[in-house]
Design an enzyme around this catalytic site. Structure first.
Site, PDB file in Angstrom:
ATOM      1  N   LYS A  30       0.845  -1.199   0.000  1.00  0.00           N
ATOM      2  CA  LYS A  30       0.000   0.000   0.000  1.00  0.00           C
ATOM      3  C   LYS A  30       0.881   1.250   0.000  1.00  0.00           C
ATOM      4  O   LYS A  30       1.919   1.279   0.673  1.00  0.00           O
ATOM      5  CB  LYS A  30      -0.903  -0.018   1.237  1.00  0.00           C
ATOM      6  CG  LYS A  30      -1.972   1.067   1.280  1.00  0.00           C
ATOM      7  CD  LYS A  30      -2.865   0.908   2.517  1.00  0.00           C
ATOM      8  CE  LYS A  30      -4.006   1.919   2.545  1.00  0.00           C
ATOM      9  NZ  LYS A  30      -4.882   1.731   3.740  1.00  0.00           N
ATOM     10  N   SER A 105      -9.736   1.413   2.562  1.00  0.00           N
ATOM     11  CA  SER A 105      -8.907   2.235   1.694  1.00  0.00           C
ATOM     12  C   SER A 105      -7.811   1.464   0.978  1.00  0.00           C
ATOM     13  O   SER A 105      -7.232   1.970   0.010  1.00  0.00           O
ATOM     14  CB  SER A 105      -8.277   3.355   2.516  1.00  0.00           C
ATOM     15  OG  SER A 105      -7.395   2.838   3.501  1.00  0.00           O
ATOM     16  N   SER A 129      -9.916  -0.829   6.707  1.00  0.00           N
ATOM     17  CA  SER A 129      -9.318  -0.682   5.382  1.00  0.00           C
ATOM     18  C   SER A 129      -8.591  -1.902   4.833  1.00  0.00           C
ATOM     19  O   SER A 129      -8.218  -1.906   3.664  1.00  0.00           O
ATOM     20  CB  SER A 129      -8.374   0.516   5.358  1.00  0.00           C
ATOM     21  OG  SER A 129      -9.141   1.682   5.244  1.00  0.00           O
TER      22      SER A 129
END
Ligand code: GLN
Length: 427
Positions: A30, A105, A129
């Site tokens: 990420k 996310s 997330s």
């Protein structure tokens, strides 16, 4: 329309020989996790050209374990969202449900695994997330107990709530990645050595699928308002666990009715403080300078942050302000303590808790951007876990109308092995 999984494609080679635990595996990371020499944008224009001078602890553990990092995955800006649509680099498509969002996310990370662009991925979970995109993309995601995985090098959003964690196709593979990243780090004083309760320390070894005698609590509050198709898949998966010797019991967590409000007050308050460092001087895009520093900062923040980030900084600053601190921030902390207490009480009675990960199947792209409140409410089943610092896993449970549904299992603090053992009965 490309799938837009990565913000930056790269190759960071692993070290060691063929015996290293992750030798030959590829990992997506990420883009809020620092990689030395490779830009780390947090999905924000503010950090479009920011290149960290150091690796996050999890990144050095990955490469030490022989893994090759193949890209920095797309995400909601600074982790704020549940769809990956607030990214300044455009939305990501859901490989398991084209035309739909991959969740967020950490949407790029989950999509990378679902699309086969990487064997494994790392995300971060402040309020869901990791679990939300795992559920929406039909893959496995683990949110570790607070303090199990180092946050050194993770760009902070809500630092008292968040943990880095793994994605994979199977529970065993996700657990193997957890084995590599977990454990104390002298650079993050909130990390600690987990108790093993005399069990084998390995997480991957726990993926036996043995649920015989497991007592599963189903919190009634986490089923309320869920989509019917989602509930059907949830009960079918629970039935599968019961066929293998588990039992289920209704439990009640009255405090979770207030969890979304408490979470958003705390997360936004922490965000307003954590994001104060982005002033265009020390990091990120410059606001120029024509004799007035306040204007320089304002210009950088006005141009560098997107709408969702600005909304949260404003609300968080308000919640922390002298006149309103007791009314909002302190109340939210009280609710957080109550949520913890409710979970403790539940774990006196049952081994793990189960619910749908998300109350709804993946949204169509563009659907939720209009209504931020609706998007916040979709986090109802995931945020209580972060408020209580507990571990949880989302595992694919089946499909409704061809759309993936995730089942969430929550455990007592540092009880990851039990979650892994139970979840591996399903994937
Ligand atoms: N959707 C939640 C939020 O926007 C969760 C985000 C996260 O876990 N980073 O805050």
């Amino acid at each position: 329309m490309g799938s837009n999984i990565f913000i930056t494609e790269t190759t960071i080679e692993g070290e060691g020989d063929g015996d290293a635990p992750l030798a030959g595996t590829t990992v997506a990371v990420k883009d809020n996790i620092s990689t030395a020499g490779v830009r780390t944008t947090c999905g924000s224009e503010m950090l479009e050209e920011y290149v960290p001078p150091y690796d996050a602890t999890v990144v050095s553990r990955l490469t030490d374990a022989g893994a090759t990092i193949v890209g920095k995955a797309n995400m909601d800006e600074f982790g704020m969202g549940s769809t990956t649509e607030t990214s300044a680099f455009g939305a990501t498509d859901n490989p398991a449900a084209p035309g739909r969002v991959p969740g967020g996310s950490s949407g790029g990370s989950a999509a990378a695994v679902a699309a086969g662009e990487a064997d494994l991925a790392l995300g971060s979970d402040t309020g869901g997330s990791i679990r939300c995109p795992a559920a929406f993309c039909g893959v496995v995601g683990i949110k570790p107990t607070y303090g199990l995985v180092s946050r050194y090098g993770l760009v902070a959003y809500g630092n008292s709530l968040e943990q880095i964690g793994p994605f994979a196709e199977t529970v065993e593979d996700a657990a193997a990645l957890l084995d590599v990243i977990a454990g104390p780090d002298e650079r993050d004083a909130t990390t600690r050595e987990p108790e093993t309760n005399g069990e084998q320390p390995g997480y991957a070894d726990a993926a036996t699928g043995d649920v015989d005698g497991l007592s599963i609590g189903v919190p009634t509050e986490l089923l309320e308002g869920a989509d019917e198709g989602v509930l059907e898949v949830f009960w079918d998966a629970l039935g599968e666990l019961e066929d293998r010797g588990a039992t289920h019991h209704e439990v009640s967590l009255p405090s979770v009715e207030h969890a979304v409000e408490a979470y958003y007050v705390i997360a936004m308050s922490e965000a307003s403080s954590n994001l104060a460092r982005f002033d265009g001087v020390r990091y990120g895009r410059s606001g120029g300078y024509d004799g007035n520093w306040n204007e320089t900062f304002a210009t950088a923040r006005q141009e560098g942050f997107g709408d969702e980030v600005k909304r949260r900084i404003l609300l968080g600053t308000y919640a922390l302000s002298a006149g309103y601190h007791d009314k909002y921030y302190k109340k939210a902390q009280d609710a957080r303590a109550w949520v913890k207490q409710d979970f403790d009480r539940a774990f006196d009675e049952v081994d793990v808790l189960a619910s749908p990960t998300m109350p709804v199947p993946p949204f169509e792209r563009g659907e939720s951007l209009e209504d931020p409140l609706q998007m916040y409410l979709a986090d109802a089943n995931t945020v209580p876990v972060n408020l209580a610092d507990l571990p949880a896993i989302s595992v694919p449970a089946g499909e409704t109308d061809g759309l993936p549904v995730g089942l969430q299992l929550v455990g007592a603090a540092f009880d990851e092995r039990r979650l892994i053992r139970a979840a591996s009965a399903l994937a």
